[in-house]
Scaffold this motif. Structure first.
Motif: not given
Length: 114
Positions: A8-11, A53-54, A60-61, A67-68
């Motif tokens: 999901l974060p990548i999408l 983005m937010v 994603g965190h 950093a990733q």
């Protein structure tokens, strides 16, 4: 069905970068447009970038380091920009652009080594 916390974060980052690229570079086809108009329109488009983005970084965190996430974002940004540059701006991607991209991918790869 919900997306994996890894996917999901990548999408979201991909969607965010589509908006970001148009906000930052879409106006280059409209050189006659007044700069103030371009800034305001770009700012409006960037709002939608932030709306994706937010959450991408927040969600994603949970599974990636900051950093990733930044490394992934850079690779996604370059990939989206390359497609945008070719298809929207009609600019070619040259060998040195590809070489630089490969080096950035290598740098991002190092972020995932434990």
């Amino acid at each position: 069905m919900s997306a994996s916390p890894y996917v999901l974060p990548i999408l979201l980052l991909i969607g965010s970068n589509l908006f970001m690229t148009f906000a930052w570079y879409g106006h280059l086809k409209y050189k006659a447009a007044p700069l103030a108009t371009v800034v305001l329109v770009s700012w409006g488009i960037a709002f939608f970038e932030y709306c994706l983005m937010v959450p991408a970084n927040r969600l994603g965190h949970q599974v990636y380091s900051a950093a990733q996430l930044k490394g992934m974002q850079e690779i996604i940004t370059l990939t989206v920009f390359a497609g945008f540059s070719i298809s929207y701006l009609g600019e070619a991607i040259k060998w040195n652009h590809v070489a630089a991209f490969v080096l950035i991918v290598a740098a991002a790869f190092l972020l995932f080594l434990e």
